[in-house]
Every structure is written in C-alpha cells, then in structure tokens.
Write an enzyme that holds these catalytic residues in place. Structure first.
Site, short mmCIF file in Angstrom:
data_model
loop_
_atom_site.label_atom_id
_atom_site.label_comp_id
_atom_site.label_asym_id
_atom_site.label_seq_id
_atom_site.Cartn_x
_atom_site.Cartn_y
_atom_site.Cartn_z
N ALA A 20 0.94 -1.26 0.08
CA ALA A 20 0.00 0.03 0.00
C ALA A 20 0.90 1.17 0.00
O ALA A 20 2.09 1.29 0.44
CB ALA A 20 -1.00 -0.10 1.29
N GLY B 147 0.39 -4.99 0.78
CA GLY B 147 -0.66 -4.97 -0.19
C GLY B 147 -0.39 -5.40 -1.51
O GLY B 147 -1.51 -6.19 -2.16
N GLU C 262 -0.63 -9.30 -1.09
CA GLU C 262 -1.93 -9.47 -0.62
C GLU C 262 -2.85 -9.39 -2.10
O GLU C 262 -3.88 -10.35 -2.25
CB GLU C 262 -2.66 -8.67 0.04
CG GLU C 262 -1.89 -8.66 1.51
CD GLU C 262 -2.58 -7.96 2.46
OE1 GLU C 262 -2.15 -6.56 2.59
OE2 GLU C 262 -3.32 -8.33 3.40
N GLU D 243 4.16 -5.64 7.09
CA GLU D 243 3.19 -4.79 7.70
C GLU D 243 3.69 -4.45 9.20
O GLU D 243 3.66 -3.39 9.77
CB GLU D 243 1.82 -5.17 7.52
CG GLU D 243 1.13 -4.71 6.15
CD GLU D 243 1.34 -5.89 5.20
OE1 GLU D 243 2.13 -6.61 5.41
OE2 GLU D 243 0.64 -5.86 4.30
N1 3HC Z 1 4.49 3.63 0.24
C1 3HC Z 1 5.10 4.61 -0.23
N2 3HC Z 1 6.31 4.75 -0.39
C2 3HC Z 1 7.34 3.60 -0.54
C3 3HC Z 1 6.69 2.56 -0.21
C4 3HC Z 1 5.34 2.39 0.02
N3 3HC Z 1 4.96 1.08 0.25
N4 3HC Z 1 7.81 1.68 -0.30
C5 3HC Z 1 8.92 2.51 -0.72
N5 3HC Z 1 8.58 3.62 -0.65
C6 3HC Z 1 9.37 4.86 -1.16
C7 3HC Z 1 10.59 5.00 -0.14
O1 3HC Z 1 10.10 5.84 0.69
C8 3HC Z 1 11.73 5.63 -1.07
O2 3HC Z 1 11.26 6.90 -1.37
P1 3HC Z 1 12.35 8.03 -1.52
O3 3HC Z 1 13.22 7.73 -2.78
O4 3HC Z 1 11.58 9.30 -1.65
O5 3HC Z 1 13.24 7.98 -0.15
C9 3HC Z 1 11.42 5.02 -2.40
O6 3HC Z 1 10.18 4.39 -2.26
C10 3HC Z 1 12.42 3.68 -2.61
O7 3HC Z 1 12.40 2.88 -1.59
P2 3HC Z 1 13.81 2.29 -0.84
O8 3HC Z 1 14.75 3.54 -0.65
O9 3HC Z 1 13.11 1.71 0.48
O10 3HC Z 1 14.02 1.32 -1.97
P3 3HC Z 1 14.76 -0.16 -1.85
O11 3HC Z 1 15.01 -0.62 -3.35
O12 3HC Z 1 15.82 0.00 -0.91
O13 3HC Z 1 13.67 -1.06 -1.19
C11 3HC Z 1 11.53 -2.00 -0.98
C12 3HC Z 1 12.48 -1.47 -1.81
C13 3HC Z 1 12.13 -3.32 -0.26
C14 3HC Z 1 10.17 -2.19 -1.72
C15 3HC Z 1 11.42 -1.35 0.28
O14 3HC Z 1 10.99 0.15 -0.01
C16 3HC Z 1 10.45 -1.45 1.27
O15 3HC Z 1 10.26 -2.44 1.97
N6 3HC Z 1 9.06 -0.72 0.99
C17 3HC Z 1 7.91 -1.03 2.03
C18 3HC Z 1 7.27 -2.27 1.98
C19 3HC Z 1 6.03 -2.46 2.65
O16 3HC Z 1 6.15 -2.05 4.03
N7 3HC Z 1 4.94 -2.83 2.09
C20 3HC Z 1 3.78 -2.92 3.18
C21 3HC Z 1 3.15 -1.46 3.20
S1 3HC Z 1 1.70 -1.54 4.28
C22 3HC Z 1 0.52 -2.26 3.40
O17 3HC Z 1 0.71 -2.75 2.21
C23 3HC Z 1 -0.78 -2.28 4.19
C24 3HC Z 1 -1.77 -3.31 3.65
O18 3HC Z 1 -1.62 -4.55 4.00
C25 3HC Z 1 -3.10 -2.89 3.62
#
Ligand code: 3HC
Length: 689
Positions: free
Chosen positions: A63, A102, A105, A125
């Site tokens: 998400a 997400g 999912e 998450e």
């Molecule tokens: N939402 C918004 N921005 C995000 C994001 C997300 N889910 N994931 C990454 N970004 C952004 C980062 O803030 C970063 O922004 P910036 O360049 O402005 O600083 C950019 O994307 C690149 O991210 P990384 O520097 O972390 O890039 P990497 O290549 O090192 O890693 C990744 C990539 C493994 C995908 C890592 O970004 C990550 O772990 N992201 C989060 C994944 C996550 O937590 N997903 C779950 C979200 S909650 C959800 O899905 C709820 C649902 O269940 C309803």
C-alpha cells in the site's frame, strides 16, 4: 488507460501493466487505474483471462504508506482484492522484485501467481506497527497453515521464490526474461482447461487441520513473548490468524479489517511509519549535487584489530570487500583474527552461513603489522583507542603512506575530527565513520563531516553505508557526535537519582517499561564497567565497583549480582557503596518519585539535548536524531525516537515540566532555546525541518 495502468491484448489475454515508480506502491491512482483495466477486460467477450504485471524494478511493494491516516480513495485495496478474487475470468499475478504487503495480498487474491527466480514475497506490515489489511492474515493460513502463516506475518520476512513455491504461495517460478510470456501461457492454459478460477478463500484443508490444535496460538504467543514485548501488532496478527482458523472467510476478513483500523490509528504505527521514512530520509544530504563524483571503494584498510576494528572489518568482508587489517603486534593481530573467525564459525553453527562462506570471508583479510600495507587501499578506517595523540600520529603517518585520492576515516566516538584531519595535508579527504558496538550488528553509522571534508568523500561514505547494510546519519563535529551526546544526559540523571536514593532497579525498570531492552545500569554491567572507565574527577560508584573487582556481568557482579544463568538481583554491596559515595559527595537523599516523574527526569534531558544538536546544525533534521537513537542506542522503535516521542507528549508540557525540574535540580533541565520556541509557537520537531 491511465498513467498508472495500461493494457494490451495478447491472443485473448489482457496483459495489464502497472507503473508507479519507484516501487509501484498501491496509491489511489494505481488502484483506480487497475480497476478500470480489470472492468474493461472482464466485460470484453474477446478476453478470456488477465495477467497483472508491473513495470520497473519490482512488483507492487505494498500500500502507499503516505496515504495512511487519510480518507481512502475508492476502490479500497480490500475491495480491489474482492473484485479480482470473484472475477469471472482467471487472473494471474506475474511478480518480480519484491511483492510485499498489499502487493502480495493483491497477488494472493489473484487465481494464480507466477514469480521470477529472484523474486521475493512477504508481508512486512508488522514493521510498520500494522497487520496485513487486505486479506493477508486470512489467505496465507489457508495456503500454508496457521503456524507457518504466523511465522511469515509476525516476522515480516521476505520469502524467496523457491521457498514460496514449495510452500504453495506461488504456483510457478520462471527465469526473469520469461515472466510475461510464462504468465500469458499460464493464463491461456487456465482458460483451455476450463476449470473454475482457483480462489484461496475456498481452501479449507489447512484450516480444518489447524482447528484440531486450538492451543497453537497461545503457544506461539508465549514462545515469542520476548520478541513481541511492547509491540501491539504481533498480538493483533495472532488474533487475526486465529480468526482465519475459527471463523468463516468473510467474518475473518471483517476481524482483520477492524484490527487494521485500530492499529493504523495507534501511536505505535505512527511512530513506526515515521521511522520508515526517517531511515530513508537520513541518507539525503541537501547540499550534495544530484550525481556527485564518488570514490570507487574496492579495498579497505582497518587499523586496530580490537573489538571495534574487528567488527568494522566484518562489515566489509560480508559485502565482499577485501580488508587489510593492521595491528602493532603479532599477538594482537592473531587475537583479532581469531575473534573474527570464531564469530563467523558461530554463525555457521547456527546454519546461517556455510563453512565455505566462512573461509571465503576469512580469505578476504590480509593481516599486516605494517601501516605501509595500506598504500594502495581506497579507504582507511582507524579504530585504535581514544587518544588524540595516538590518532594525530597515525594520521600524520598515513598522509605519507596512503595514495592520493583515498579516503582517510577515523572511528573516533568523541574526539575532534578537525584536529585529526589537520594532522594530514589533505583534510578534505578525512571523514569520521563512527560505528556502534558491536560494529558488525548495530545498523547506525555516523558519518562525521569535518570543516574541510569534501562532498565527494561525504557522498561516497553515505553510499558505502548502504552497501554494507548500515543506515548513515550525517553529523557535524562536536563532543560525542549525535547518538552518544544525545544519550549522555540520560546516564547522568540515572546516576544522580541513584545517589539521591532511588533504587537502581526502579530506574532500570522505568526504562524497560518504556521499551528499552535494558536499563542504564543493566547496560553498564553488560558492556563492562572497566571498559566504560571514565576519568572521574570525584569519587563514583562505578569507580568503587571497578576497584572492588565488580566489573559487570562478565564477573558475575557489577551494579547487580548475577547468577550462572546471568539473572540479576539487587546487590547489598552496591547499595552500601551508593550510600558511602553519596555521603562522601554530600548528596542528600530525596524522596523517590512515581514512574512518570522518573521517566521525565531521565528522558526530557535527552529531548533537550536533541534540540541543541538540531539548533547547532550538528544534525541535518530532527528525524536523523530519532534514527541515531533508535539504531545506535536501541531506543524503542515504537516510540519513534526521542523527538518524535516528545512531539507526541507535547512540547509545551515538556517545557513546563522541565522548568519545574530546573527549579529543583538546576541547569541540566533548562529548556533549550529551540525547544522553547517550538513550544511557544505550538509547533513540533516534526515541523522544524
Ligand atoms: N509506500 C510509499 N512509499 C514507498 C513505499 C510504500 N509502500 N515503499 C517504498 N517507498 C518509497 C521510499 O520511501 C523511497 O522513497 P524516496 O526515494 O523518496 O526516499 C522509495 O520508495 C524507494 O524505497 P527504498 O529506498 O526503500 O528502496 P529499496 O530498493 O531499498 O527497497 C523495498 C525497496 C524493499 C520495496 C522497500 O522500499 C520496502 O520495504 N518498502 C515498504 C514495503 C512495505 O512495508 N509494504 C507494506 C506496506 S503496508 C500495506 O501494504 C498495508 C496493506 O496490508 C493494507
């Protein structure tokens, strides 16, 4: 067609490509775009099936975290998952990179999942103080069973493609280049077979089996109690997976949604989301050009094979970078090499590394007794003990040895980097690289920018930190840099309260209740009182303990007594020493206060120091200070760091309480000008950047 989703028809299959750089986060725009393309495909009689694939470096990584706390734009993610799962035509997810949260999912709501060999899937998450809120807690146990689901969801780990295949989380693994074609072929085959779309929601076999073991959830929670302590999300995950086993699919989904709503509003999740973005922000240095010239770091020299030097060395070996390790005596060198080897062998015994990998890493070290061996390396890190004279001597010698264009770094934790740099004729090539102990474990790296340090050197250091798995925080030059300076007042207050008669166990308990893994005195005992050894100008309890041979846990006695299982108990000897030292220093006993007041006395001075560090420009931004505390001192991540926490407490309240503390205890509690200004304006540290 929208900017986020496009489709092309390939022999009766709609190939929908999602594109929302950098990580294809499921923003409102992306969700709406995907829904429009799905509607089109489902209503077109010429289309028999759908493949969802992503452009760029990864499948949907989750998400869009920036949208949390704002009203959801339709369709919501759970709605989108329902639309896909109930579709009249097979939908295949074609995943590469990381299908996370997400994103995974959504893939689980599709009828089939194809992954590339390098792909990973996961539900991270929990690291954001959340649980998967789009069916993850209900669908994963239906595929892998409750126990494996609990492991995957509470750890948030990324599951590699092959493991995902063997668990049944994906249906096929294909080479990267074949992903689209393989997914299209899979979709066509599904149409040709004419079978009903495979819906995870309908899979009951695992759930039925798990119902035979109703104690599973309580047992899992008990077995992981230590790991989950203080965090709200893991308990909610256990509850949601339990609902998957005990309730119908739709009831389970409703339970998951309610728990998600509760968590997303919680201070913990706010804090952990703050930390997620703060970690990424920390690497950004505003005055560096967009594409700065960098030094290519192919080899490193480390001076000093003690605890710090050895730990620092391991970081580079782990990243495949060769290290020339220099010591002054053969004995010290052998000892240092032995410790590194034993560390790796211990990792191998736990099954996290093969014996061959241990040897590969050890083979990357070139041990030497001669500084001259560092002539050709790209980066030298000095990690000898904290003496300005010794460091000045070493840097002066390095200046005559190391090739021009290489970086000279010091791991000093409080000495003036500019004085060290002045010992060379190339201060622009000198930088501080301050690692935290144990240096191969702790993720913080303070990059200390001296008055003359060049932008090339700073940019290289920030990038290198990422390469060796560290989070870099840029610090200016001051006594203690960011993390040590920030936490020093906590120690000073703990010791002052101890002399005033507050039991040290109370002080430690207040800190562990707040979320620290251990209290101040427990930490001192763990590190070793002789190691901390400050040059005190007056009599101290620590000095007396060291004189009595009570050096901490390693001797079974320090501030506390320890049994053979390292369990601590209060020490009558320490209590006696505290009373003696207090009397010798004329400290009068004060009544012990309640926990809230104790905590304020311990942590408000940290907040205040943070305000000074920020105002002096030592840290670039408030969130960097939070990251330094979390990654350098294990500040509880669900508090978001000292300054995020201060914003949640409210700065006016902190200033008012500090003024009262100042009246009673003096200058240590005088509110810093920045803190007062923000409080007066009704502003926060979060708004100060
Ligand atoms: N939402 C918004 N921005 C995000 C994001 C997300 N889910 N994931 C990454 N970004 C952004 C980062 O803030 C970063 O922004 P910036 O360049 O402005 O600083 C950019 O994307 C690149 O991210 P990384 O520097 O972390 O890039 P990497 O290549 O090192 O890693 C990744 C990539 C493994 C995908 C890592 O970004 C990550 O772990 N992201 C989060 C994944 C996550 O937590 N997903 C779950 C979200 S909650 C959800 O899905 C709820 C649902 O269940 C309803």
């Amino acid at each position: 067609m929208t900017q986020f989703a496009t489709s092309a028809t390939r022999e009766g299959v709609s190939l929908i490509t999602l594109d929302n750089p950098p990580v294809n986060a499921l923003s409102g725009g992306l969700r709406a775009g995907l829904q429009a393309e799905l509607d089109r495909a489902f209503s077109d009689p010429a289309i028999g099936a759908v493949v969802v694939i992503c452009a760029g470096r990864t499948f949907i990584a989750g998400a869009d975290i920036t949208e949390f706390g704002k009203p959801w734009q339709p369709p919501t993610l759970p709605e989108l998952c329902r639309i896909i799962e109930q579709a009249p035509k097979p939908v295949v997810a074609a995943t590469h990179g990381t299908a996370l949260g997400g994103g995974f999912e959504l893939a689980l709501a599709c009828h089939y999942r194809i992954a590339t060999e390098a792909a990973r899937v996961g539900l991270p998450e929990v690291h954001l103080g959340l649980l998967p809120g789009a069916g993850g807690t209900q669908r994963v146990p239906r595929i892998v069973g409750a126990e494996a689901a609990l492991d995957i969801i509470t750890s948030g780990r990324q599951v590699k493609a092959q493991e995902a295949l063997s668990l049944g989380l994906v249906d096929a693994v294909v080479p990267e280049a074949d992903l689209a074609e393989a997914a299209l072929a899979f979709a066509r085959q599904a149409v040709a077979d004419g079978e009903k779309c495979a819906r995870v929601r309908d899979r009951e076999e695992r759930i039925v089996a798990d119902r035979q073991n109703p104690d599973l959830f309580a047992q899992f929670a008990a077995a992981n109690a230590r790991r989950f302590k203080g965090f709200a999300a893991p308990g909610a995950i256990v509850e949601a997976v339990k609902a998957a086993v005990e309730l119908s699919f739709d009831e389970g989904l409703a339970r998951e949604a309610a728990l998600f709503e509760m968590l997303v509003e919680s201070p913990q999740s706010h804090a952990q989301r703050h930390v997620f973005f703060a970690e990424r922000e920390a690497g950004k240095v505003p005055d560096l050009p967009a594409d700065p010239p960098l030094v290519d770091i192919g080899s490193v020299g480390v001076i000093g094979a003690g605890t710090m030097g050895g730990g620092i060395t391991m970081n580079f070996l782990n990243a495949g970078i060769s290290v020339t390790l220099v010591e002054t005596t053969q004995e010290a060198l052998d000892r240092g090499m032995g410790v590194i080897r034993r560390n790796y062998e211990a990792t191998a015994r736990k099954g996290r590394m093969t014996d061959a990998q241990v040897e590969q890493r050890m083979a990357l070290i070139a041990p030497s007794l001669d500084l001259g061996a560092l002539a050709d390396v790209d980066l030298v890190i000095e990690a000898v003990y904290e003496s300005m004279d010794v460091k000045v001597d070493i840097f002066g010698r390095l200046d005559g040895i190391v090739r021009q264009g290489a970086i000279l770094a010091s791991n000093t934790s409080f000495l003036n980097l500019d004085r060290i740099a002045q010992a060379t004729r190339r201060p622009e090539w000198v930088v501080g690289l301050h690692f935290f102990s144990p240096a191969n474990v702790m993720r913080l790296l303070e990059v200390v920018r001296g008055a003359a340090t060049s932008k090339t050197v700073i940019a290289t250091a920030m990038k290198l930190a990422r390469r060796i798995g560290k989070v870099a925080v840029l610090s200016g030059v001051c006594d203690g840099f960011i993390a040590n300076r920030l936490l020093a007042p906590r120690g000073a207050q703990a010791e002052a309260m101890m002399l005033e008669g507050t039991p040290i166990a109370n002080i430690d308990r207040v800190l562990t209740d707040y979320g620290f893994a251990m209290g101040h005195f427990q930490m001192m005992d763990l590190v070793g009182l002789d190691v901390i050894g400050r040059d005190a100008t007056e009599r101290t309890v620590m000095g007396d303990l060291v004189a009595a041979g009570r050096l901490g846990q390693k001797r079974g006695a320090g501030y506390y007594e320890y049994d053979d299982k390292r369990r601590s108990s209060v020490s009558a000897i320490t209590e006696g020493l505290i009373a003696e030292v207090a009397a010798a220093r004329g400290v009068h006993a004060k009544p012990t206060t309640g926990d809230t007041a104790l905590l304020a006395r311990l942590l408000y001075p940290v907040v205040n120091e943070g305000a000074k560090i920020l105002e002096e420009g030592i840290a670039l931004r408030a969130s960097d200070i939070d990251i330094a505390a979390i990654l350098g001192y294990n500040w509880p991540v669900y508090r978001g760091g000292p300054l995020f926490w201060a914003d949640q407490v409210g700065l006016p309240r902190i200033v008012a309480e500090m003024r009262a503390l100042e009246a009673e205890h003096g200058e240590a509690f005088r509110p810093a000008p920045l803190l007062t200004r923000l409080a007066d304006k009704g502003a926060s540290f979060g708004q100060s950047a």
